[in-house]
Each structure stands twice: as structure tokens, then as C-alpha cells.
Design a protein around this motif. Structure first.
Motif, PDB file in Angstrom:
ATOM      1  N   TYR A   1      10.516 -23.172  26.058  1.00 56.94           N
ATOM      2  CA  TYR A   1      10.630 -23.292  27.499  1.00 56.94           C
ATOM      3  C   TYR A   1       9.420 -22.717  28.232  1.00 56.94           C
ATOM      4  CZ  TYR A   1      15.317 -23.970  25.727  1.00 56.94           C
ATOM      5  OH  TYR A   1      16.395 -24.428  24.998  1.00 56.94           O
ATOM      6  N   MET A   2       9.265 -23.127  29.468  1.00 55.76           N
ATOM      7  CA  MET A   2       8.157 -22.822  30.376  1.00 55.76           C
ATOM      8  C   MET A   2       6.973 -23.760  30.096  1.00 55.76           C
ATOM      9  SD  MET A   2       9.550 -20.595  32.248  1.00 55.76           S
ATOM     10  CE  MET A   2      10.954 -19.490  32.160  1.00 55.76           C
ATOM     11  N   HIS A   3       6.008 -23.742  30.998  1.00 59.51           N
ATOM     12  CA  HIS A   3       4.907 -24.697  30.920  1.00 59.51           C
ATOM     13  C   HIS A   3       4.076 -24.530  29.659  1.00 59.51           C
ATOM     14  CE1 HIS A   3       2.797 -21.175  32.536  1.00 59.51           C
ATOM     15  NE2 HIS A   3       1.702 -21.692  32.007  1.00 59.51           N
ATOM     16  N   ASP A   4       4.079 -23.316  29.088  1.00 59.18           N
ATOM     17  CA  ASP A   4       3.309 -23.087  27.860  1.00 59.18           C
ATOM     18  C   ASP A   4       4.193 -22.770  26.664  1.00 59.18           C
ATOM     19  OD1 ASP A   4       4.168 -20.590  28.650  1.00 59.18           O
ATOM     20  OD2 ASP A   4       2.160 -19.720  28.873  1.00 59.18           O
ATOM     21  N   GLY A   5       5.483 -23.038  26.783  1.00 58.80           N
ATOM     22  CA  GLY A   5       6.384 -22.893  25.663  1.00 58.80           C
ATOM     23  C   GLY A   5       6.495 -21.481  25.119  1.00 58.80           C
ATOM     24  N   ARG A   6       6.379 -20.496  25.970  1.00 57.10           N
ATOM     25  CA  ARG A   6       6.330 -19.107  25.470  1.00 57.10           C
ATOM     26  C   ARG A   6       7.707 -18.549  25.102  1.00 57.10           C
ATOM     27  NH1 ARG A   6       3.794 -15.522  30.132  1.00 57.10           N
ATOM     28  NH2 ARG A   6       2.426 -17.354  30.286  1.00 57.10           N
ATOM     29  N   PHE A   7       8.793 -19.151  25.601  1.00 56.55           N
ATOM     30  CA  PHE A   7      10.127 -18.662  25.275  1.00 56.55           C
ATOM     31  C   PHE A   7      10.817 -19.648  24.330  1.00 56.55           C
ATOM     32  CE2 PHE A   7       9.715 -16.801  29.694  1.00 56.55           C
ATOM     33  CZ  PHE A   7       9.420 -15.520  29.236  1.00 56.55           C
ATOM     34  N   TYR A   8      11.300 -19.134  23.217  1.00 61.42           N
ATOM     35  CA  TYR A   8      11.867 -19.993  22.187  1.00 61.42           C
ATOM     36  C   TYR A   8      13.376 -20.155  22.303  1.00 61.42           C
ATOM     37  CZ  TYR A   8       7.323 -19.848  19.958  1.00 61.42           C
ATOM     38  OH  TYR A   8       5.984 -19.978  19.700  1.00 61.42           O
ATOM     39  N   SER A   9      14.015 -19.381  23.170  1.00 62.43           N
ATOM     40  CA  SER A   9      15.465 -19.470  23.332  1.00 62.43           C
ATOM     41  C   SER A   9      15.835 -19.298  24.794  1.00 62.43           C
ATOM     42  CB  SER A   9      16.170 -18.397  22.502  1.00 62.43           C
ATOM     43  OG  SER A   9      15.940 -17.104  23.051  1.00 62.43           O
ATOM     44  N   LEU A  10      17.017 -19.796  25.158  1.00 61.14           N
ATOM     45  CA  LEU A  10      17.493 -19.628  26.525  1.00 61.14           C
ATOM     46  C   LEU A  10      17.798 -18.171  26.825  1.00 61.14           C
ATOM     47  CD1 LEU A  10      19.789 -22.740  27.006  1.00 61.14           C
ATOM     48  CD2 LEU A  10      17.524 -22.322  27.988  1.00 61.14           C
ATOM     49  N   GLN A  11      18.230 -17.437  25.802  1.00 59.62           N
ATOM     50  CA  GLN A  11      18.458 -16.013  26.024  1.00 59.62           C
ATOM     51  C   GLN A  11      17.146 -15.314  26.368  1.00 59.62           C
ATOM     52  OE1 GLN A  11      21.506 -14.213  26.178  1.00 59.62           O
ATOM     53  NE2 GLN A  11      19.965 -12.892  27.137  1.00 59.62           N
ATOM     54  N   GLY A  12      16.066 -15.744  25.745  1.00 60.50           N
ATOM     55  CA  GLY A  12      14.761 -15.202  26.089  1.00 60.50           C
ATOM     56  C   GLY A  12      14.395 -15.486  27.531  1.00 60.50           C
ATOM     57  N   VAL A  13      14.755 -16.681  28.019  1.00 61.68           N
ATOM     58  CA  VAL A  13      14.497 -17.030  29.419  1.00 61.68           C
ATOM     59  C   VAL A  13      15.292 -16.113  30.343  1.00 61.68           C
ATOM     60  CG1 VAL A  13      14.755 -18.826  31.168  1.00 61.68           C
ATOM     61  CG2 VAL A  13      13.945 -19.425  28.882  1.00 61.68           C
ATOM     62  N   LEU A  14      16.566 -15.904  30.032  1.00 52.28           N
ATOM     63  CA  LEU A  14      17.403 -15.045  30.870  1.00 52.28           C
ATOM     64  C   LEU A  14      16.915 -13.602  30.836  1.00 52.28           C
ATOM     65  CD1 LEU A  14      21.015 -16.396  30.254  1.00 52.28           C
ATOM     66  CD2 LEU A  14      19.429 -16.918  32.111  1.00 52.28           C
ATOM     67  N   THR A  15      16.462 -13.154  29.677  1.00 48.97           N
ATOM     68  CA  THR A  15      15.913 -11.799  29.583  1.00 48.97           C
ATOM     69  C   THR A  15      14.708 -11.653  30.495  1.00 48.97           C
ATOM     70  OG1 THR A  15      16.707 -11.516  27.314  1.00 48.97           O
ATOM     71  CG2 THR A  15      14.906 -10.089  28.028  1.00 48.97           C
ATOM     72  N   HIS A  16      13.870 -12.690  30.529  1.00 49.44           N
ATOM     73  CA  HIS A  16      12.722 -12.659  31.436  1.00 49.44           C
ATOM     74  C   HIS A  16      13.182 -12.475  32.879  1.00 49.44           C
ATOM     75  CE1 HIS A  16       9.357 -13.879  33.907  1.00 49.44           C
ATOM     76  NE2 HIS A  16      10.091 -14.865  34.387  1.00 49.44           N
TER      77      HIS A  16
END
Length: 344
Positions: free
Chosen positions: A273-288
Motif C-alpha cells: 500500500y501507498m504510492h511506493d508500496g512501503r506498507f505490506y499489510s493493512l495493519q501496518g497502514v493503521l499503525t501508521h
């Protein structure tokens, strides 16, 4: 009399067989606005979708001759099984395995998009294919060379005649055919859509997650497309290549590190996820969003409402939100034979 009876029986059998085949094969409807969706912004009157145009556009989408060495097609980086993203890559790979700087965005519900690319550098879907075709790390080809290859490759001249009335292959007709395919790539068959149409119900966790979504996410990820088409700095900070995002297009300081708000549909298939694919999981996105948002001058104001960067979500709210986001996954979309490389 026996021979006459035999001929009549054969005629009746043929008529019955043809009518059954016709009934079994649904007629092509072209573009149909899904229930609950707003009116499309793509100018359909100038390029109405026909069966011949759609099929030609699909063939072009999977045509490697669009690249310099005839190895890369649009479908190489936009895989249907991954909701037309480049699954498994943080940043996408192009011709000769050259590395780009961004993760390929999904091709989905484009008839409602007012701009294209992560930075919105293209504002007309009929122009969109020019960018990857001519980009050095994507296809590294010229449109004029592509047209020449198509003119000398059967059955393209005949397919263009069927779609546009002439065997002459031009930039305009090639782009219009590709647009006819792309605007038909619609995702509207998720559980969320069924709930909205009164055909299903959310579970308690999904419903609670929907409430969390409406409170904290809907301002940017607006229903039913789950994007408001805007460009925002969400506080992930510059990547290794210091991609400035929308700023590179507008040169407006307020657009520094702002990227297009992506749709939340089909997240189960579109990691990373994100424009550069830096997050590999949705949980990582929520943590951000809950604890890692970087405060910057151009950080979106919606992420600074509490005086502290980010969105305050409890562990329970995060799990409920994930449950709701899973209702946006559309299995039919990633398996629809109309959009696959093989002819249905």
C-alpha cells in the motif's frame, strides 16, 4: 411425406437451437452506471462503448507490442487477480526489469476519475496510455512505432474497421478503444454494495467498523468510490527517492508530498500500500495512521485535528475497521472473464 417431415423437424430443431444459444448468451450492454454510483465523468457521448470497441481495447490492453521490445503490456503491471495492480512489488518493474519509482495504481472505476496517476499528471483517460508507452522504465516505446506495428499485425486492421469503421489505425482510435475497455472495468459487486442494495447485512463487527470509517475516514475516502479524487499529504514522509508527488505537476508548495487519495476497494488484493508500496499489510497502514504520522508543513489538516498528528483509534476500533474494509473486496471483479486476457 417422410422426407418433408424430416426436413420440417430439422428446421424446427435448428430454430430451437439458435434461440437457446441466443438466450444463453447475454447481449452486450455497454457501459451501465451501477446502482448507487454517481454519474460518470468520462465523456461517453464522444466515445460510446461498443462490443467491437471493448474487445479491441481489451486486446490492446494485453498487447506486448505496445512496448519497445514487445515484452511488456498494460496487463503486465495491472494484473486482474490483484485488482489490476502489480502485486508483490513495492515499486513496479517495467521493460528489461527496470525499476520505477511508484507502485502501479489499480485500474478500477476509472469512468469516475477526473485525474490519473498518483500525482494527477494526466487529466484525460484517452491520453493515459501515452504515459506508460513512452516512459523509459515502463514500455520505452513511441506511439508512432506502436501504430506502425499494429498496422502490420493481423487482425488489428480488421478489428479497427469493426470498431471504428476504418482499417486506418490512428492515435485517436487506439486510445478510444483502450478507454472503452478501461471504463468497463467496474468494481461494484462487493458485500458493501450488496448491503447498500438491500441484498445483505453487515455483521456486528462490520457495522461497528462502518461507523468508525464514517467518523474517521469518509472525508477523504468518500463513498461509494471510496476516494474523493483529491491529493493529500498523509504524513508517511519522503521515500528514498524523495518523490515530491503532486508538487512536481503543479509546482505549488502546498502540494509537496501530496498524492492522490486511493480507493479503498479491493484492498485484500492490492498489497502493498501507498504510492511506493512501503506498507505490506493493512495493519501496518493503521499503525501508521494511529502512531507514525510525520508532522510536516503540508500535512493534511484532517490529520492534525487533535493537536497531535494522526487518528486516535483503539485496538478494538482498528479491528472493527478492518472488518468493514473487508466488505469492500469484490471477488467477482478479479475473476470476471470479460476483463481477462483470454477471450470469454
Amino acid at each position: 411425406m417422410n422426407r418433408t417431415y424430416w426436413y420440417m423437424s430439422l428446421l424446427v430443431l435448428l430454430i430451437w437451437s439458435c434461440s437457446r444459444d441466443k438466450a444463453a448468451t447475454p447481449s452486450f450492454q455497454g457501459f451501465v452506471q451501477p446502482s448507487g454510483f454517481p454519474a460518470p465523468v468520462y465523456p461517453l457521448a464522444a466515445n460510446p462503448v461498443t462490443l467491437a470497441g471493448f474487445e479491441l481495447g481489451r486486446k490492446l490492453f494485453y498487447e506486448p507490442r505496445l512496448s519497445r521490445n514487445n515484452t511488456i503490456s498494460c496487463g503486465s503491471c495491472h494484473l486482474q487477480t490483484s485488482a489490476f495492480t502489480h502485486h508483490g512489488h513495492d515499486i513496479s518493474h517495467g521493460i528489461e526489469d527496470r525499476l520505477g519509482s511508484r507502485n502501479a495504481p489499480p485500474i478500477m472505476n476509472l469512468a469516475w476519475n477526473t485525474t490519473f496517476m498518483w500525482d494527477g499528471g494526466i487529466f484525460d483517460l484517452d491520453l493515459q496510455p501515452v504515459a506508460p508507452i513512452s516512459n523509459f522504465v515502463e514500455m520505452d516505446e513511441t506511439v508512432s512505432n506502436v501504430l506502425e506495428k499494429l498496422r502490420n499485425t493481423a487482425p488489428y486492421p480488421e478489428l479497427f474497421r469493426k470498431a471504428f469503421g476504418s482499417k486506418d489505425i490512428t492515435t485517436a482510435t487506439m486510445m478510444k478503444a483502450m478507454s472503452q475497455f478501461m471504463i468497463m472495468v467496474i468494481s461494484d459487486q462487493s458485500k458493501y454494495d450488496s448491503v447498500k442494495r438491500g441484498q445483505a447485512s453487515f455483521t456486528p463487527d462490520e457495522n461497528s467498523g462502518y461507523v468508525v470509517f464514517q467518523q474517521h475516514c469518509n472525508a477523504c475516502h468518500r463513498e461509494p468510490l471510496f476516494t474523493d479524487q483529491s491529493f493529500r499529504n498523509n504524513g508517511i514522509g519522503p521515500g528514498p527517492n524523495n518523490d515530491s508527488g503532486r508538487f512536481a505537476i503543479t509546482l505549488q508548495p502546498a502540494d509537496m508530498y501530496a498524492f492522490k487519495v486511493p480507493s479503498l476497494r479491493n484492498l485484500a488484493y492490492t498489497a502493498p500500500y501507498m504510492h511506493d508500496g512501503r506498507f505490506y499489510s493493512l495493519q501496518g497502514v493503521l499503525t501508521h495512521y494511529t502512531s507514525e504520522v510525520t508532522d510536516m508543513p503540508t500535512l493534511d489538516p484532517l490529520l492534525k485535528t487533535s493537536g497531535k498528528p494522526g487518528i486516535a483509534l483503539s485496538a478494538t476500533e482498528q479491528q472493527q475497521l478492518l472488518a468493514f474494509l473487508n466488505t469492500l473486496n469484490d471477488k467477482k471483479f478479479i475473476t470476471d472473464k470479460r476483463f481477462s486476457q483470454e477471450t470469454p
